[in-house]
Each structure stands twice: as C-alpha cells, then as structure tokens.
Design a protein around this motif. Sequence first.
Motif, short mmCIF file in Angstrom:
data_model
loop_
_atom_site.label_atom_id
_atom_site.label_comp_id
_atom_site.label_asym_id
_atom_site.label_seq_id
_atom_site.Cartn_x
_atom_site.Cartn_y
_atom_site.Cartn_z
N ALA A 262 0.87 -1.18 0.00
CA ALA A 262 0.00 0.00 0.00
C ALA A 262 0.90 1.22 0.00
O ALA A 262 1.98 1.21 0.60
CB ALA A 262 -0.92 0.00 1.22
N VAL A 263 0.48 2.28 -0.68
CA VAL A 263 1.30 3.48 -0.80
C VAL A 263 0.47 4.69 -0.36
O VAL A 263 -0.69 4.84 -0.77
CB VAL A 263 1.80 3.68 -2.24
N SER A 264 1.07 5.54 0.48
CA SER A 264 0.43 6.77 0.92
C SER A 264 1.45 7.90 0.81
O SER A 264 2.41 7.95 1.56
CB SER A 264 -0.05 6.64 2.37
N GLY A 265 1.23 8.78 -0.18
CA GLY A 265 2.20 9.85 -0.40
C GLY A 265 3.55 9.29 -0.78
O GLY A 265 3.68 8.54 -1.75
N GLU A 266 4.57 9.61 -0.01
CA GLU A 266 5.92 9.12 -0.27
C GLU A 266 6.25 7.86 0.52
O GLU A 266 7.39 7.38 0.48
CB GLU A 266 6.95 10.22 0.08
N SER A 309 -5.40 4.12 5.82
CA SER A 309 -6.58 4.98 5.91
C SER A 309 -6.31 6.05 6.96
O SER A 309 -5.93 5.75 8.09
CB SER A 309 -7.81 4.15 6.30
N ASP A 310 -6.51 7.32 6.56
CA ASP A 310 -6.32 8.47 7.46
C ASP A 310 -4.95 8.43 8.13
O ASP A 310 -4.81 8.70 9.33
CB ASP A 310 -7.42 8.51 8.51
N GLY A 311 -3.94 8.07 7.37
CA GLY A 311 -2.58 8.07 7.88
C GLY A 311 -2.23 6.90 8.77
O GLY A 311 -1.12 6.84 9.32
N TRP A 330 -3.79 -5.76 12.89
CA TRP A 330 -3.01 -4.81 13.66
C TRP A 330 -3.30 -3.40 13.15
O TRP A 330 -3.39 -3.17 11.94
CB TRP A 330 -1.52 -5.06 13.50
N GLU A 331 -3.47 -2.48 14.07
CA GLU A 331 -3.50 -1.05 13.73
C GLU A 331 -2.15 -0.50 14.15
O GLU A 331 -1.86 -0.39 15.35
CB GLU A 331 -4.63 -0.34 14.46
N GLY A 332 -1.30 -0.20 13.18
CA GLY A 332 0.10 0.04 13.51
C GLY A 332 0.69 -1.26 14.01
O GLY A 332 0.67 -2.28 13.31
N GLU A 333 1.16 -1.28 15.24
CA GLU A 333 1.67 -2.50 15.85
C GLU A 333 0.77 -3.00 16.97
O GLU A 333 1.14 -3.91 17.72
CB GLU A 333 3.09 -2.26 16.37
N PRO A 341 -14.94 -19.62 13.91
CA PRO A 341 -14.96 -21.07 14.16
C PRO A 341 -13.59 -21.71 13.95
O PRO A 341 -12.57 -21.03 13.95
CB PRO A 341 -15.99 -21.57 13.14
N VAL A 342 -13.58 -23.00 13.67
CA VAL A 342 -12.36 -23.80 13.67
C VAL A 342 -11.42 -23.41 12.53
O VAL A 342 -11.83 -23.14 11.41
CB VAL A 342 -12.74 -25.30 13.54
N ASN A 343 -10.11 -23.39 12.86
CA ASN A 343 -9.03 -23.24 11.89
C ASN A 343 -9.24 -22.06 10.93
O ASN A 343 -9.23 -22.21 9.72
CB ASN A 343 -8.86 -24.53 11.08
N PRO A 344 -9.39 -20.85 11.48
CA PRO A 344 -9.60 -19.70 10.60
C PRO A 344 -8.28 -19.14 10.07
O PRO A 344 -7.20 -19.39 10.61
CB PRO A 344 -10.26 -18.68 11.54
N SER A 345 -8.38 -18.38 9.00
CA SER A 345 -7.25 -17.63 8.48
C SER A 345 -7.80 -16.33 7.89
O SER A 345 -9.00 -16.21 7.66
CB SER A 345 -6.50 -18.42 7.40
N THR A 346 -6.93 -15.37 7.65
CA THR A 346 -7.34 -14.13 7.00
C THR A 346 -6.60 -14.00 5.67
O THR A 346 -5.59 -14.67 5.45
CB THR A 346 -7.05 -12.89 7.86
N SER A 347 -7.12 -13.13 4.81
CA SER A 347 -6.50 -12.98 3.50
C SER A 347 -6.31 -11.54 3.08
O SER A 347 -5.43 -11.25 2.26
CB SER A 347 -7.32 -13.71 2.43
N SER A 348 -7.10 -10.60 3.59
CA SER A 348 -6.96 -9.20 3.18
C SER A 348 -7.65 -8.29 4.19
O SER A 348 -8.42 -8.76 5.05
CB SER A 348 -7.55 -8.96 1.78
N ILE A 349 -7.39 -7.00 4.07
CA ILE A 349 -8.02 -6.01 4.93
C ILE A 349 -8.27 -4.74 4.12
O ILE A 349 -7.49 -4.40 3.22
CB ILE A 349 -7.15 -5.72 6.18
N THR A 350 -9.37 -4.07 4.41
CA THR A 350 -9.67 -2.80 3.76
C THR A 350 -10.46 -1.94 4.74
O THR A 350 -11.05 -2.46 5.70
CB THR A 350 -10.48 -3.02 2.46
N VAL A 351 -10.45 -0.64 4.51
CA VAL A 351 -11.19 0.29 5.35
C VAL A 351 -12.16 1.05 4.45
O VAL A 351 -11.73 1.69 3.47
CB VAL A 351 -10.26 1.28 6.08
N VAL A 352 -13.45 0.95 4.73
CA VAL A 352 -14.50 1.59 3.92
C VAL A 352 -15.41 2.38 4.85
O VAL A 352 -15.96 1.83 5.81
CB VAL A 352 -15.32 0.55 3.14
#
Length: 402
Positions: A262-266, A309-311, A330-333, A341-352
């Motif tokens: 992800a890129v924000s400014g520089e 999102s918002d810096g 994580w938000e920052g760190e 439920p059982v054996n979950p995983s995540t794949s992506s995140i977005t803020v809308v």
Amino acid sequence: MKVRAFALGICLMFALTSCTNPASSDDTDKTPTTPTTPTTPTTPTTPTTPTTPTTPTTPETPATPTAKFAGFYNVGTASRACYWENGTRHDFGPVLTGRAQAYNPVVTSGDTVYAAGSFHDGSVSKPCYWKGSEKVVLKNAGATEFAENTYAFAIAVSGDTVYVAGTFRTATYQDVPCYWKNGELKTLKDSSGNELTDDARAYSLALSGSDVYAAGQYTTITGVGAAMTAWNTPCYWKNGLLHDLGSTLPPGAKSAVARSIAVSGETVYAAGYYTDAAYNEYPCYWENDTFHSLKVAAYKGYATGNAVSDGKIYTSGYYYNGTRNVPCYWEGETLHDLTAPVNPSTSSITVVNGKIYTTGSYWDAGKSHRVPCYWEGDAFHSLEDSVPEGGDILVPEEQYWS
C-alpha cells in the motif's frame, strides 16, 4: 400732424397684427387647416410578471462505497470466481470446467467491478481478470496464451488503464514476476533494469500517481545437491525496478516474503512474514525501509494484507497460539484479535467509510470444506449460506504452483 402720426400708428399696429395672425387678409381664401386630432395616450404596458426562478437541480448523491471481497465457491468438481457485497454473492462469468478464482482487491470503476484471477483450462492455470461478467484472458509477450501455470493476483484501474500484477512460469520452470498494462505484458526486473535470473513472484499491486508498485519476493539459491538451500528475499518493484528489503530484516532472519503493498504519499508499506533460524515464521511489515515486527509473544504467524486509511496502517493476519489459529489485524503494531470457528485464516483487509473489514475463511468440519467469511470491525460474518459446497477467499501465496 397728430392725425398723421395717429394714422401711422394704426397702420403699424395693423401690419404687426397681419404678420402674427393666421387668419390675416392674405389667407382668407385658403381652407382652414383641420386641427390635428390629439394622439390618444398610449395605454401603459402591463408590467410583465417576473419569471419564477428555476429551482436549482439537486446534484445526485454519490453512491456510498461498500466493501467487496473476491474469492470462489465450489460447484461439483469445479469452482467459480465471484465476489461478495454486503454479504450477497455475485458471480464472475459462467461456471468453468476446472478451477477459477478471483483475488482481492475488488476494484470498482464507474459501475463496473474488476478483479484479477485465474482459471484452469484442463491443462494449466491461466491468468485473467474479470470486468463485470466478462473474462479477459491475459497473454504472453507474443500475444498468445501461456503454456505453463500463470497467475494474476492483483488489479488496479486508473481511468481507462487496467493494471494487473502476477507471475508467469517459463518453459524452463522459472517463475517471473510481471504486470500487464491494458493487456501488454511487462516483466519486473532487478534494480539495474536487467531480467531476473532466479525465481521471483509478484503478489500485490498499488498505484500512486503515475507510479506502479508491486510487492513480492525473489529467491536466492546456494549450494548444490543435498547442500542446496533456497531463501526468499522480500522486495517491491517501483515502475519495474526492484527495491530490496532483505537488508532490513532482524538478525538471524533467513527468509521473508512481502505479500501485500500500500502506498500513501511518499511512504511505501509492505506486509508479510519472515523466517528465523529455527524456521519459525512471524508476521511483519515495512514502512519504506524500516522493519516492524508484529510478533505475537512466541507464537508463529503471518501478515496477509494491508491498507492505509487516514494516515494509519492496518495489517491483516493470523497466528497459532499453541492450540489453534487466531485471526487478527493490527492497527500500527497494536494487535486486535478476532473470533471465528475452527481453523480460521485471513486474506486481506480494507477500510471503507471508517469501518475495518477483514476477509478470510474457516473450516467446516461437518461438511469437510472451507467457508469464506469476513469481519466488520470485530463482528464475524459467515458467507456459508451463499456457498453450499464451500469456497474460500485466498491470499495469492496459497495458490497451487505445481
């Protein structure tokens, strides 16, 4: 004398009277001029009733952005690419003979929804993207379809230009990172602009102004035979040139992968994981060349996606707590655990609209398949009702490469 003077006065008076009187003896034989009829005064014009001002047209309210997630669901022995919006499934094209899947992010341009993905033609996996229900097959430099497994993992749209990032495999089984610009293949190169000679992969894509970024890894092989080792080095590419992140890793780190960008400014943010000397894997992210560990106690884990999102930088992931996988972000760190439920995983995140959405899947032991799901903030939402035979929302690295 008095009489003559008197007579002269009479004559002068008479003469003066004749000069000023229109009925003098010189005009007696002329028809008197008919007096001009006075002009009838013009009736004043009735004032025009002022025009009622036109009511300004109320501008159309822009559609409120909604969260969309791409994935696939099973149909018998095949799978169908799709996306979900507000929990409702929308299919990308018809059911194909083999596997087909779409990857996050889902991009909306105007009224058209785009997602990158791949499909299996019965022989190999081929890259494509979906434009609404239309499947657009991505081709090689010779404008023909790839003969080896090739995948498109991420998409971005700017005006009329469509960018898709992925990886293709050569006839000698080298994995080559690339992106397509309106269907034209462009390989990603080393920092000097030379073609890469070892395996490398691109998983994620971001645009910032006229700059194109892609995140991934390249592989360094040392030794031969039983002594051969292969280590992945995290990196990203800016406008086709490699930016190495390997020197930023903590002491003892052996290997690492940048899965998302992800890129924000520089500022360039890349999320992924690294492997220590004992082959344990831990989540992390990079802020330009600064490394940030997202290690959760002594537990192993992965970072799977990121968004700004918002810096603030948000990173999705999951970790193993010694008993089970724990989905999180994580938000920052700062860690936020999620429930599932059982054996979950995540794949992506977005803020809308200020809300944090994390996507993933979990295992349904009763039906022996995975089920796609998402979290809105901390609230868990299963998409099981829309996928009776199961499905998933994958991270690119979980793709089959054989």
